[in-house]
Design a protein around this motif. Sequence first.
Motif, mmCIF file in Angstrom:
data_model
loop_
_atom_site.group_PDB
_atom_site.id
_atom_site.type_symbol
_atom_site.label_atom_id
_atom_site.label_comp_id
_atom_site.label_asym_id
_atom_site.label_seq_id
_atom_site.Cartn_x
_atom_site.Cartn_y
_atom_site.Cartn_z
ATOM 1 N N GLU A 1 -50.871 35.395 -27.053
ATOM 2 C CA GLU A 1 -50.062 34.662 -28.037
ATOM 3 C C GLU A 1 -50.925 34.149 -29.186
ATOM 4 O O GLU A 1 -50.551 34.247 -30.364
ATOM 5 C CB GLU A 1 -49.330 33.512 -27.356
ATOM 6 N N GLN A 2 -52.094 33.621 -28.853
ATOM 7 C CA GLN A 2 -52.994 33.107 -29.895
ATOM 8 C C GLN A 2 -53.536 34.234 -30.769
ATOM 9 O O GLN A 2 -53.653 34.083 -31.992
ATOM 10 C CB GLN A 2 -54.143 32.338 -29.243
ATOM 11 N N GLU A 3 -53.862 35.354 -30.138
ATOM 12 C CA GLU A 3 -54.381 36.481 -30.909
ATOM 13 C C GLU A 3 -53.306 37.068 -31.829
ATOM 14 O O GLU A 3 -53.590 37.482 -32.956
ATOM 15 C CB GLU A 3 -54.924 37.561 -29.964
ATOM 16 N N MET A 4 -52.053 37.095 -31.380
ATOM 17 C CA MET A 4 -50.969 37.542 -32.261
ATOM 18 C C MET A 4 -50.791 36.576 -33.414
ATOM 19 O O MET A 4 -50.587 36.985 -34.567
ATOM 20 C CB MET A 4 -49.662 37.690 -31.467
ATOM 21 N N GLU A 5 -50.884 35.276 -33.130
ATOM 22 C CA GLU A 5 -50.741 34.270 -34.183
ATOM 23 C C GLU A 5 -51.845 34.404 -35.226
ATOM 24 O O GLU A 5 -51.624 34.194 -36.418
ATOM 25 C CB GLU A 5 -50.774 32.869 -33.558
ATOM 26 N N ARG A 6 -53.033 34.779 -34.773
ATOM 27 C CA ARG A 6 -54.172 34.944 -35.691
ATOM 28 C C ARG A 6 -54.132 36.272 -36.448
ATOM 29 O O ARG A 6 -54.968 36.529 -37.314
ATOM 30 C CB ARG A 6 -55.482 34.851 -34.899
ATOM 31 N N GLY A 7 -53.198 37.128 -36.102
ATOM 32 C CA GLY A 7 -53.082 38.417 -36.785
ATOM 33 C C GLY A 7 -54.028 39.478 -36.270
ATOM 34 O O GLY A 7 -54.365 40.425 -36.988
ATOM 35 N N HIS A 8 -54.442 39.354 -35.016
ATOM 36 C CA HIS A 8 -55.411 40.283 -34.445
ATOM 37 C C HIS A 8 -54.787 41.345 -33.548
ATOM 38 O O HIS A 8 -55.511 42.131 -32.941
ATOM 39 C CB HIS A 8 -56.462 39.509 -33.635
ATOM 40 N N VAL A 9 -53.464 41.368 -33.441
ATOM 41 C CA VAL A 9 -52.802 42.310 -32.534
ATOM 42 C C VAL A 9 -51.967 43.297 -33.352
ATOM 43 O O VAL A 9 -51.223 42.899 -34.267
ATOM 44 C CB VAL A 9 -51.925 41.568 -31.508
ATOM 45 N N TYR A 10 -52.095 44.572 -32.998
ATOM 46 C CA TYR A 10 -51.433 45.651 -33.733
ATOM 47 C C TYR A 10 -50.662 46.543 -32.770
ATOM 48 O O TYR A 10 -50.918 46.539 -31.563
ATOM 49 C CB TYR A 10 -52.467 46.473 -34.519
ATOM 50 N N LEU A 11 -49.734 47.301 -33.327
ATOM 51 C CA LEU A 11 -48.874 48.148 -32.499
ATOM 52 C C LEU A 11 -48.708 49.524 -33.118
ATOM 53 O O LEU A 11 -48.550 49.666 -34.333
ATOM 54 C CB LEU A 11 -47.489 47.496 -32.342
ATOM 55 N N LEU A 12 -48.760 50.533 -32.263
ATOM 56 C CA LEU A 12 -48.277 51.876 -32.584
ATOM 57 C C LEU A 12 -46.994 52.084 -31.800
ATOM 58 O O LEU A 12 -46.973 51.892 -30.584
ATOM 59 C CB LEU A 12 -49.295 52.937 -32.169
ATOM 60 N N ASP A 13 -45.926 52.472 -32.491
ATOM 61 C CA ASP A 13 -44.636 52.653 -31.832
ATOM 62 C C ASP A 13 -44.046 53.993 -32.272
ATOM 63 O O ASP A 13 -43.701 54.179 -33.441
ATOM 64 C CB ASP A 13 -43.690 51.510 -32.199
ATOM 65 N N TYR A 14 -43.945 54.917 -31.333
ATOM 66 C CA TYR A 14 -43.448 56.262 -31.638
ATOM 67 C C TYR A 14 -42.007 56.433 -31.165
ATOM 68 O O TYR A 14 -41.612 57.499 -30.680
ATOM 69 C CB TYR A 14 -44.373 57.306 -31.008
ATOM 70 N N GLU A 15 -41.225 55.386 -31.345
ATOM 71 C CA GLU A 15 -39.813 55.396 -30.967
ATOM 72 C C GLU A 15 -39.062 56.557 -31.610
ATOM 73 O O GLU A 15 -38.087 57.074 -31.049
ATOM 74 C CB GLU A 15 -39.182 54.056 -31.361
ATOM 75 N N VAL A 16 -39.505 57.006 -32.775
ATOM 76 C CA VAL A 16 -38.818 58.081 -33.486
ATOM 77 C C VAL A 16 -38.812 59.383 -32.676
ATOM 78 O O VAL A 16 -37.977 60.271 -32.912
ATOM 79 C CB VAL A 16 -39.475 58.290 -34.879
#
Length: 484
Positions: free
Chosen positions: A88-103
């Motif tokens: 949660e803290q790392e997401m708040e700091r902007g350090h978490v990223y996502l690849l999403d291949y839902e398409v």
Amino acid sequence: MLFFICRWGTFVEGGPHCVDMSSVTALGPNFSYMQYVQAHWQEDAFFGYQCLNGCNPLCIRQIHNLSSNLSVTSEMVRPFLPEDSSLEQEMERGHVYLLDYEVLDQLPANTVNDKQTYLAAPLCLLHYNRQGELKPIAIQLQQAPGPQNPVFLPSDSAPDWLLAKMWVRNSDFQVHQLLSHFLRTHLIGEVCCTATLRQLPEIHPLHQLLMPHIRSTLQINIQARVTLLATKGVFDKSIACGLEAIPLLLARGTQRLRYSSLCVPDDIRVRGLEALPICYYAQDALRVWDALHRFVAGWIRLYYCNDEDVQHDCELQNWIGEIFTQGFLGLSHIGVPQSFQTAAEMCKFVTMVIFSCSALHAAVNFSQLDYNLWIPNSPAAMSRPPSQTKGSVSEEDIFSFLPEVNSSCHVLSVLSLLSQPAIDFVPLCHYNEWYFSSGATVNLVEGVRRELKMIAKDIADRNSQLELPYPYLSPDHIENSVTI
């Protein structure tokens, strides 16, 4: 199979002739890159690096909340985060990223060599750590959570984790080829070229500005549709997204397009890439976009005194209206303008078109052989279904997922062709048309060339310090239009 032109030389008279090269650097980037990729493809840090600077830097985005269909908990990934922090803290700091291949979800997979291939639709969570590395920390291979769709972690067995990353790379290959490359550069260029030929006379200033950047898209795309994307073409014979999946994926990709994602400053900001010092794509794309934007703005000022002039240009309004209806299918949620009310709106859109058909195409096309030449790093197809349980594969099993040699050679031969610069290569913002070399336009052209030359020098200086250079958006490597 060789991917460069080489000549015979002589090492000793009377002995077998050798290649006429005195340094391994003469082998060219493809082989030097392949050596690097082959040595590092299993490493988490290189996996993350490719998300930012590989041939498809358009998918990764910063997140501040987990999506409901990703079965990741804070406890699950705690071992891969700083000891004094949490997910949660790392997401708040902007350090978490996502690849999403839902398409890719539920797309029909192709049959290659009379054997069924398989597609996944993974979600991959990544963390930007204090060592300046972006690393994957969790991978879920399908969209719907459940007991047969486990979340793979770096702490799992080495074969499980490596295979999960290979599935992500396979999914990225499909999205890169058909959406990031074909849709976002080739098809957008073709739409704008067709509308220009239909709606803008040759004396119109926008016709004159755009044509050097878009005219070749018609020929290239017609050839692609009757060869690469047709029966017995490379997609039909060798790639997991075959002829049945292609129209479905292109339609989904069009629905999911956003104008903001086509405009570099908006895209980089929305995806949270501006603060990543290792994202060379973002850094270089912003500089090239800004240079093009200033050039386009200067051109527009030569012909439009104010916003009213833009609003009253019927040919211009018909042009953007046709692009909206024919290219973006009248889908207002995409955000593409239906008309131009201001010169600023027009400037942004025209910059987007030029950037997409020149710089973006350079980034997503001329990089692909470098990263795809080593097949395990970016398999075009997978021969076995995604794992539904952990511990089900061994190290020996890994390569049984990869496509057969003949289909891989077919893919590489096509990528080799696509990665060759045109014989009559025209660098970005170099023009042969008479109207660029007379009157007030001369200063505009000279100004943008000076700026692009400085960008190229800065990129060369930076790349000289990097173990793996990022040359694709150096203006001297960017072609003025899509020619291959």
